[in-house]
Design an enzyme around this catalytic site. Sequence first.
Site, PDB file in Angstrom:
ATOM      1  N   ARG A 153       0.801  -1.223   0.000  1.00  0.00           N
ATOM      2  CA  ARG A 153       0.000   0.000   0.000  1.00  0.00           C
ATOM      3  C   ARG A 153       0.828   1.266   0.000  1.00  0.00           C
ATOM      4  O   ARG A 153       0.585   2.192  -0.764  1.00  0.00           O
ATOM      5  CB  ARG A 153      -0.887   0.073   1.260  1.00  0.00           C
ATOM      6  N   THR A 154       1.806   1.332   0.895  1.00  0.00           N
ATOM      7  CA  THR A 154       2.498   2.609   1.048  1.00  0.00           C
ATOM      8  C   THR A 154       3.241   2.957  -0.238  1.00  0.00           C
ATOM      9  O   THR A 154       3.103   4.061  -0.768  1.00  0.00           O
ATOM     10  CB  THR A 154       3.450   2.567   2.260  1.00  0.00           C
ATOM     11  N   LYS A 189      25.807  -3.053  -1.556  1.00  0.00           N
ATOM     12  CA  LYS A 189      27.254  -2.855  -1.689  1.00  0.00           C
ATOM     13  C   LYS A 189      27.816  -2.097  -0.491  1.00  0.00           C
ATOM     14  O   LYS A 189      28.991  -1.768  -0.457  1.00  0.00           O
ATOM     15  CB  LYS A 189      27.549  -2.064  -2.964  1.00  0.00           C
ATOM     16  N   ARG A 216      11.369   4.057   3.029  1.00  0.00           N
ATOM     17  CA  ARG A 216      11.019   3.078   4.078  1.00  0.00           C
ATOM     18  C   ARG A 216      12.253   2.245   4.374  1.00  0.00           C
ATOM     19  O   ARG A 216      12.907   1.752   3.458  1.00  0.00           O
ATOM     20  CB  ARG A 216       9.887   2.162   3.626  1.00  0.00           C
ATOM     21  N   HIS A 227       5.331   5.983  11.411  1.00  0.00           N
ATOM     22  CA  HIS A 227       4.809   5.834  10.043  1.00  0.00           C
ATOM     23  C   HIS A 227       3.834   6.987   9.804  1.00  0.00           C
ATOM     24  O   HIS A 227       2.624   6.800   9.755  1.00  0.00           O
ATOM     25  CB  HIS A 227       4.114   4.481   9.926  1.00  0.00           C
TER      26      HIS A 227
END
Length: 305
Positions: free
Chosen positions: A51-52, A80, A101, A129
């Site tokens: 969703r986000t 890396k 995120r 959030h």
Amino acid sequence: MNHIISPLDMSVDELEKLLDLANDIERDPAKYAHVCEGKRLASLFYEPSTRTRLSFEAAMMNLGGKVLGFSEAGSSSAMKGESVSDTIRVVSCYADIAAIRHPKEGAALVASMASKIPVINAGDGGHQHPTQTLTDLLTIRSLKGRLDHLTIGLCGDLKFGRTVHSLIEALVRYENITFILISPEELRIPSYIRNGILQKENIFYREVVRLEDALPELDLLYMTRVQKERFFNEDDYVRMKDFYILDANKMKLAGPDMLVLHPLPRVNEISVEIDNDPRAVYFKQAQYGVYVRMALIMTLLDIHL
Ligand code: NCD
């Protein structure tokens, strides 16, 4: 430069304006279809998301903008050994705004300090959030007509559930909010929220274990998933995961106007048998997430009609 790292990065007035804009977008999305032409959103997702990430990308596309990014750490230079700060400095050359995120608490804040473009925290570990909170506030205000004078049950994984942490921080700024914190002993709200926010701000709250005890008095029930990925051992997760299951029988204990919200994804904590109950609004909530992210992108880029 404006970043959104915590829900408190916006004042109550700014938030009100943002939600008004989101409601206007909902009424007439066509009006906004080109306002971000020539702009780019970078979506930097080091952790799984449906969703986000997709709602951010849909939001930018709905505004006429473009999107670039990665959806797992494994396909980025994090593999890396590149730091988040270096990544965002580089991404600042490619995009106008970034949503990030990351599994580590504080990652979005660190990114924002090195960034030349607005950074939006799309979830930092078990911490915050804020854009889910904007989604929740828009849902509540649109469907209940207010953000004050509410008794709100927060149920499930209150320890690791970042959506709950951000929602509490945002809601304590409104008048006469009562929280009923419903969780097993092991998943109680962190003390930095209990002592640092609820007690400090003299907010009415109660902690209970049984969902049945809270249901009759709630205006809203905010259900959450037990956050499997944040547990240190599998046995604890298995023991906790089905602690709460909201089903049709339990819904009989709730009032006719009590709304059920859930940030999603749902696992077993809400039985599918209540999906068609008019009080179950979690799929509408996901739709509001697009409108509010459109409003947020416009606001941070200082774009007006
Ligand atoms: C939430 C999250 O990522 O914290 N999901 C979402 O963004 N809608 C809730 C969860 O994963 O349980």
